[in-house]
Motif scaffolding. Structure first.
Motif, PDB file in Angstrom:
ATOM      1  N   ALA A 100      15.214  53.306 -29.096  1.00 59.82           N
ATOM      2  CA  ALA A 100      13.875  53.908 -29.078  1.00 59.82           C
ATOM      3  C   ALA A 100      13.310  53.980 -30.496  1.00 59.82           C
ATOM      4  N   TRP A 101      14.126  54.380 -31.447  1.00 57.60           N
ATOM      5  CA  TRP A 101      13.702  54.489 -32.839  1.00 57.60           C
ATOM      6  C   TRP A 101      13.321  53.122 -33.417  1.00 57.60           C
ATOM      7  N   ALA A 102      14.110  52.097 -33.084  1.00 56.96           N
ATOM      8  CA  ALA A 102      13.876  50.757 -33.622  1.00 56.96           C
ATOM      9  C   ALA A 102      12.768  50.005 -32.878  1.00 56.96           C
ATOM     10  N   GLY A 103      12.323  50.544 -31.751  1.00 62.21           N
ATOM     11  CA  GLY A 103      11.256  49.886 -30.996  1.00 62.21           C
ATOM     12  C   GLY A 103      11.739  48.755 -30.108  1.00 62.21           C
ATOM     13  N   TYR A 104      12.986  48.788 -29.737  1.00 57.79           N
ATOM     14  CA  TYR A 104      13.541  47.766 -28.849  1.00 57.79           C
ATOM     15  C   TYR A 104      13.266  48.163 -27.401  1.00 57.79           C
ATOM     16  N   HIS A 105      12.024  47.945 -26.985  1.00 55.84           N
ATOM     17  CA  HIS A 105      11.566  48.394 -25.671  1.00 55.84           C
ATOM     18  C   HIS A 105      12.431  47.852 -24.531  1.00 55.84           C
ATOM     19  N   GLU A 106      12.719  46.588 -24.565  1.00 54.60           N
ATOM     20  CA  GLU A 106      13.513  45.986 -23.475  1.00 54.60           C
ATOM     21  C   GLU A 106      14.942  46.529 -23.474  1.00 54.60           C
ATOM     22  N   ALA A 107      15.478  46.809 -24.647  1.00 53.59           N
ATOM     23  CA  ALA A 107      16.819  47.409 -24.713  1.00 53.59           C
ATOM     24  C   ALA A 107      16.789  48.809 -24.103  1.00 53.59           C
ATOM     25  N   VAL A 108      15.721  49.568 -24.383  1.00 56.23           N
ATOM     26  CA  VAL A 108      15.574  50.900 -23.791  1.00 56.23           C
ATOM     27  C   VAL A 108      15.516  50.779 -22.278  1.00 56.23           C
ATOM     28  N   ARG A 109      14.691  49.845 -21.783  1.00 60.84           N
ATOM     29  CA  ARG A 109      14.567  49.637 -20.336  1.00 60.84           C
ATOM     30  C   ARG A 109      15.928  49.298 -19.716  1.00 60.84           C
ATOM     31  N   THR A 110      16.660  48.402 -20.355  1.00 62.19           N
ATOM     32  CA  THR A 110      17.969  47.994 -19.836  1.00 62.19           C
ATOM     33  C   THR A 110      18.952  49.159 -19.839  1.00 62.19           C
ATOM     34  N   LEU A 111      18.982  49.908 -20.932  1.00 60.18           N
ATOM     35  CA  LEU A 111      19.886  51.063 -21.002  1.00 60.18           C
ATOM     36  C   LEU A 111      19.564  52.085 -19.914  1.00 60.18           C
ATOM     37  N   LEU A 112      18.276  52.305 -19.662  1.00 62.59           N
ATOM     38  CA  LEU A 112      17.888  53.242 -18.608  1.00 62.59           C
ATOM     39  C   LEU A 112      18.278  52.712 -17.228  1.00 62.59           C
ATOM     40  N   GLU A 113      18.158  51.404 -17.032  1.00 57.11           N
ATOM     41  CA  GLU A 113      18.573  50.808 -15.759  1.00 57.11           C
ATOM     42  C   GLU A 113      20.068  50.988 -15.520  1.00 57.11           C
ATOM     43  N   PHE A 114      20.829  51.059 -16.605  1.00 55.41           N
ATOM     44  CA  PHE A 114      22.269  51.281 -16.492  1.00 55.41           C
ATOM     45  C   PHE A 114      22.620  52.766 -16.651  1.00 55.41           C
TER      46      PHE A 114
END
Length: 163
Positions: A9-23
């Motif tokens: 979230a801090w780095a702005g990796y939106h897709e990584a945030v989405r993926t982490l939330l999906e998991f």
């Protein structure tokens, strides 16, 4: 220790945030040390002005009044659009946990179901405005003093402001 969701979230990796939330990453995790200490993922996104990531976190249930104060982080760093987004969400969030027209501090049931604590958007708004003034973020100060959301929060909590 950098928790992946807070760092993404801090780095702005939106897709990584989405993926982490999906998991099923813990949306309420708080980074405990390192580059971004004591920051909730939403506060991390707010600090850097990552609007789409902040929206995603709130859509998935992140409380706008999480530890680390996302509103204060956004105001301190001059992110006017983020301040707008968070103030709007705070108003909607507060209206969902209080009965219409009744002051939140007078209501016993104004506990956020996610955070299990009382909310005080008025305090957050005042502190955010103070942070913006101290940081010299004129746009945030101007927006805060004229925004319907900010004025509504202040009036709701008994600080009567008239633009």
């Amino acid at each position: 220790i950098h928790l992946p969701l807070s760092f993404a979230a801090w780095a702005g990796y939106h897709e990584a945030v989405r993926t982490l939330l999906e998991f099923n990453a813990d949306i309420d995790c708080v980074n405990i040390s390192g580059l971004i200490p004591n920051r909730h993922p939403l506060a991390c996104a707010a600090e850097k002005g990552h609007l789409s990531t902040a929206r995603l976190l709130m859509e998935r249930g992140a409380c706008p009044e999480t530890p680390g104060s996302p509103l204060r982080c956004a105001a301190r760093n001059g992110h006017v659009e983020m301040v707008q987004l968070l103030l709007d969400e705070m108003m909607h969030h507060c209206s969902r946990i209080t009965d219409g027209g009744q002051r939140a501090e007078e209501k016993v049931g104004n506990i956020c179901t996610r955070e299990k604590r009382k909310h005080s958007p008025g305090n957050q708004a005042i502190l955010a405005l103070t942070d913006a003034v101290k940081s010299g973020n004129v746009e945030v100060v101007g927006y805060s003093l004229l925004s319907r959301e900010w004025i509504s929060i202040m009036n709701f909590y008994g600080v009567h402001i008239h633009p």
